[in-house]
Each structure stands twice: as C-alpha cells, then as structure tokens.
Design an enzyme around this catalytic site. Structure first.
Site, mmCIF file in Angstrom:
data_model
loop_
_atom_site.group_PDB
_atom_site.id
_atom_site.type_symbol
_atom_site.label_atom_id
_atom_site.label_comp_id
_atom_site.label_asym_id
_atom_site.label_seq_id
_atom_site.Cartn_x
_atom_site.Cartn_y
_atom_site.Cartn_z
ATOM 1 N N ASP A 63 -11.785 -9.084 5.870
ATOM 2 C CA ASP A 63 -13.043 -9.410 5.191
ATOM 3 C C ASP A 63 -13.409 -10.870 5.428
ATOM 4 O O ASP A 63 -14.580 -11.203 5.624
ATOM 5 C CB ASP A 63 -12.940 -9.138 3.679
ATOM 6 C CG ASP A 63 -13.221 -7.678 3.332
ATOM 7 O OD1 ASP A 63 -12.983 -6.815 4.209
ATOM 8 O OD2 ASP A 63 -13.680 -7.389 2.218
ATOM 9 N N ASP B 128 -5.932 -6.545 5.232
ATOM 10 C CA ASP B 128 -7.103 -6.147 4.449
ATOM 11 C C ASP B 128 -7.924 -7.387 4.075
ATOM 12 O O ASP B 128 -9.141 -7.459 4.282
ATOM 13 C CB ASP B 128 -6.615 -5.410 3.193
ATOM 14 C CG ASP B 128 -7.740 -4.719 2.452
ATOM 15 O OD1 ASP B 128 -8.858 -4.653 2.993
ATOM 16 O OD2 ASP B 128 -7.504 -4.252 1.326
ATOM 17 N N ASP C 20 -1.727 -18.400 4.261
ATOM 18 C CA ASP C 20 -2.693 -19.303 3.613
ATOM 19 C C ASP C 20 -3.221 -20.329 4.612
ATOM 20 O O ASP C 20 -4.425 -20.600 4.676
ATOM 21 C CB ASP C 20 -2.086 -19.981 2.372
ATOM 22 C CG ASP C 20 -0.610 -20.335 2.517
ATOM 23 O OD1 ASP C 20 -0.013 -19.949 3.535
ATOM 24 O OD2 ASP C 20 -0.063 -21.002 1.634
ATOM 25 N N LYS D 209 4.060 -14.516 5.332
ATOM 26 C CA LYS D 209 4.435 -15.422 4.240
ATOM 27 C C LYS D 209 5.961 -15.386 4.129
ATOM 28 O O LYS D 209 6.534 -15.190 3.041
ATOM 29 C CB LYS D 209 3.744 -14.954 2.941
ATOM 30 C CG LYS D 209 3.800 -15.953 1.801
ATOM 31 C CD LYS D 209 2.851 -17.119 1.944
ATOM 32 C CE LYS D 209 3.053 -18.111 0.828
ATOM 33 N NZ LYS D 209 2.306 -19.369 1.026
ATOM 34 N N TYR E 212 0.815 -1.212 0.000
ATOM 35 C CA TYR E 212 0.000 0.000 0.000
ATOM 36 C C TYR E 212 0.852 1.268 0.000
ATOM 37 O O TYR E 212 0.316 2.369 0.033
ATOM 38 C CB TYR E 212 -0.935 0.014 1.211
ATOM 39 C CG TYR E 212 -2.065 -0.977 1.095
ATOM 40 C CD1 TYR E 212 -1.803 -2.332 1.043
ATOM 41 C CD2 TYR E 212 -3.387 -0.558 1.048
ATOM 42 C CE1 TYR E 212 -2.816 -3.257 0.937
ATOM 43 C CE2 TYR E 212 -4.416 -1.481 0.936
ATOM 44 C CZ TYR E 212 -4.118 -2.830 0.880
ATOM 45 O OH TYR E 212 -5.128 -3.747 0.775
#
Ligand code: ATP
Length: 373
Positions: free
Chosen positions: A269, A265, A241, A208, A161
C-alpha cells in the site's frame, strides 16, 4: 481450518494440486495470436464494494482485446453471505478447482469481527504462495516521484496470516507468527526467478530480524541461501522500518522487494501511494497450479456504488491475467492503452484529481485499445 471469529465458520476444503496442462499449452503456443484459440475458462468473482464496478471494466477491456475467455461468474464474501449464507459457497470452490484461474474483485473483511478473510482463505486453499504487485509510475498521474518501478513479492501463506490467535486470559491475547523454511525458500526463489526473467538488477529482502531473530532470522537465512544461486542478481537486506523511510525518500534505490506476508501487505500500500494510489496498482497470486488476479485495493466502501472508482488497478490485473494465459503482447497493448488514456487526460476519476466516472474512464481506455489494434 479457518475459524470464524464471532461470525460464520468458513468450511475447510482439501488443498488442490490441479493439473495445469491446459494453461501451460496456452502459454506455450504463441505469444499473441488470439483469434484461433479456444476460449479459456476463468472464474470471475465480482466481489464486494467497488468490486462489481471495476471488474465490469476489466472484463470489457479483456473482451475488447480479443482474448477469448469463458467467464464463470461466482459470488464470494459479503455478497455470497447475503445470498447463500456462506461467504465461500461450494459453487465457487468447485469453479476454482475446475478453472484454476480467477479474476477477482475485492472481498469484504470486517475489522476485528465477522468471518475470517476470504482472500487469505482462497490463497491458502489453492496454495497461491506468491503475491506479485508491480508498482510503476504512470503518465499523467502527478506524484512527488517519477520513474518508480518497484516489484513487490509478498509471501502469501503464512506469517501472522496463518490465523492462529487465541485469548490466553481476558485482557491477554496471542497471535502466532509462523515462518517456515519451505515457504521462505520458495518465495525467495520466486523473487529471484522473476528478477532474472525480467532483467531486474536486485532483490531486497525486507525484515525485522533484529527483533524477531528466530522467525525473520529464518526468512533471511533462506533468502541468503537462494541468493547464492543467483549471482547475476544483487541481493540486499533492509530492516522494514528503514525500508519504509527509504521507499518514500528514494524509491528508485529499490528494484524487487521480497517480503513476508504482513510486511508485504503494508509495504504494497505504501508503494501504491508512491505512484498515485490504490486505484492504479494491479496484483496477482501465483501457485504451482493456478493463479488469482486481483488489484491491491480493497472494497473501498466509502466510494462503492457511486461509479467513481478508478478501474485501472482492475484493468491492469486483467492484463496480468492475459499475460498468464499466453498473450504477453496483448497484455502490453492493454497497458499501453491505459497509459495513453492517462496521458491524454481525457478522463480522470476523482482519486486522480478528475471528475470522470468509472464508466467514462473505461470508455477512454477502450477507445485507446481499439486504436492500438
Ligand atoms: P477493505 O477493508 O476492503 O480493504 P478499505 O477501505 O480499508 O477496504 P481500500 O478499499 O483499499 O481499503 O481503500 C482505501 C482507500 O483507497 C479508500 O479511501 C478508498 O476509497 C481508496 N480506493 C481504493 N481503491 C480505489 C479505487 N479503485 N479507486 C479510487 N479510490 C480507491
């Protein structure tokens, strides 16, 4: 500087380091006495899409709660672009510099075109580095899981970002992922402080680093170092993941989640889905000197202007604002009113399987709030 990618250029402003004395006083005076306080100035950004509908609901609930706020209403995003030819008008920035606190509706961010995200711009400009999204099961909302109680802590200022993208040659583009020790350390400290103050048991850093060994590796290194100062809180790590899979099979195995910007982000959700959807989850962006409160959801163009959006995420974001202003018990009353309204099943918006309008749902919450007074 935030460059426009084919649309309007967002003008840079000097990052602020405002004085939060007034807010600190409000927070220290007392827990829930509301009537004798001077009204606190707060910038109100109705936003785009469903923003004006759900923000009107949040404002009504806060006003009914008795907390006195002097709203300074400002436009931003697509609404401001249309009216002032500027998605971040100078009046908005000067209002935020003055109040240092905002209740904000969602702002339109076009996919792959148009001006850069104003949300990102505001968070970076005011150095609101910590995004907090408490995600809890609510009564009367049917989901596959009960008793979900997750706190998502998302770093807000860097990662992909940072907005550094360029075309290397036609057909090849590059996006730069920035991770710094400073930002990683302060967000980790925020997560652990939150955990300690709110009697949470564990913090899980989601990463990750098996692939992004340098960037996510640095993030983890900072989190581990901070974890060493909080022996009372269990520290765990999970690859993003695998964390997603575990979140949708055993969400109660997590407590506080600590994430970089992009993973935060996406995972927010996902977590919203666990408790019934985006219409229910509030959020706040905190910095050293101010805060912007906003729901996790976006502008929801598919339902905008139809008086059917769920106002609860905005109302609960309003409760977080009320708490920040030094009224934790009033904030709890608002949350209880929302829970009672949902439990009663008297009004449910279509996202919850009902037929109620935004206005009807808000009315039921207001009635519950009045009864709790
Ligand atoms: P944006 O680009 O502004 O993020 P979006 O449509 O991509 O917009 P959201 O606005 O978050 O993303 O909406 C995703 C889905 O969730 C949409 O189907 C939308 O209708 C639904 N949704 C989001 N917020 C609410 C809400 N408050 N009430 C009901 N449905 C909602």
């Amino acid at each position: 500087m935030e460059e426009a990618s084919g649309g309007k250029t967002v003008k840079p402003v000097k990052p602020v380091k405002p004085n939060m004395k007034a807010h600190k006083c409000a927070a220290l005076e007392n827990g829930d006495g509301v009537s004798h306080r001077e009204a606190v100035a707060v910038t109100l950004i109705p936003g785009d899409g469903i923003g004006p509908e759900v923000m009107a609901a949040a404002v009504k609930v806060i006003e009914e709660s008795g907390v006195r706020i002097k709203w300074d209403t400002q436009e931003a995003g697509a609404a401001a672009l249309k009216r002032y030819d500027d998605p971040v008008p100078a009046a908005l920035i000067s209002s935020l510099r003055r109040t240092r606190i905002a209740l904000k509706g969602p702002l339109e961010t076009r996919v792959a075109t148009g001006f850069r995200s104003i949300n990102v711009y505001l968070r970076k400009t005011f150095d609101l580095y910590a995004n907090l999204r408490p995600t809890r099961s609510l009564p009367g909302v049917e989901t596959p899981f009960r008793n979900v109680d997750l706190i998502v802590v998302r770093e807000n200022t860097e990662d992909l970002y940072a907005g550094i993208e360029h075309q290397v040659t036609p057909g090849v583009v590059e996006s730069v992922k920035i991770i710094t020790a400073r930002a990683s350390t302060r967000i980790a400290r925020f997560a652990f402080e939150y955990a300690r103050r709110n009697q949470r048991k564990s913090v899980t850093a989601v990463h990750k680093a098996n692939i992004m060994k340098l960037s996510d590796g640095l993030f983890l290194k900072c989190a581990r170092r901070v974890a060493g100062d909080y022996k009372d809180i269990e520290y765990r790590e999970q690859i993003v993941d695998a964390a997603c899979m575990k979140l949708v099979t055993a969400p109660s195995s997590f407590d506080v989640l600590l994430l970089e910007n992009l993973y935060g982000d996406i995972v927010s959700d996902l977590c919203a889905g666990l408790v019934g959807g985006l219409g229910l989850v509030p959020g706040a962006n905190y910095g050293e000197h101010g805060a912007i409160f906003e729901a996790v959801h976006g502008t929801a163009p598919d339902i905008a202007g139809r008086n059917c959006a769920n106002p609860i995420a905005a109302i609960l974001s309003g409760a977080m604002l009320v708490e920040y202003l030094g009224h934790p018990q009033v904030a709890e009353r608002i949350r209880t009113a929302v829970q009672r309204a949902l439990r009663s099943g008297r009004a449910k918006t279509p996202d919850l399987g009902g037929k109620a309008t935004t206005t009807q749902m808000t009315e039921v919450i207001l009635e519950e709030l009045k009864q709790a007074a």
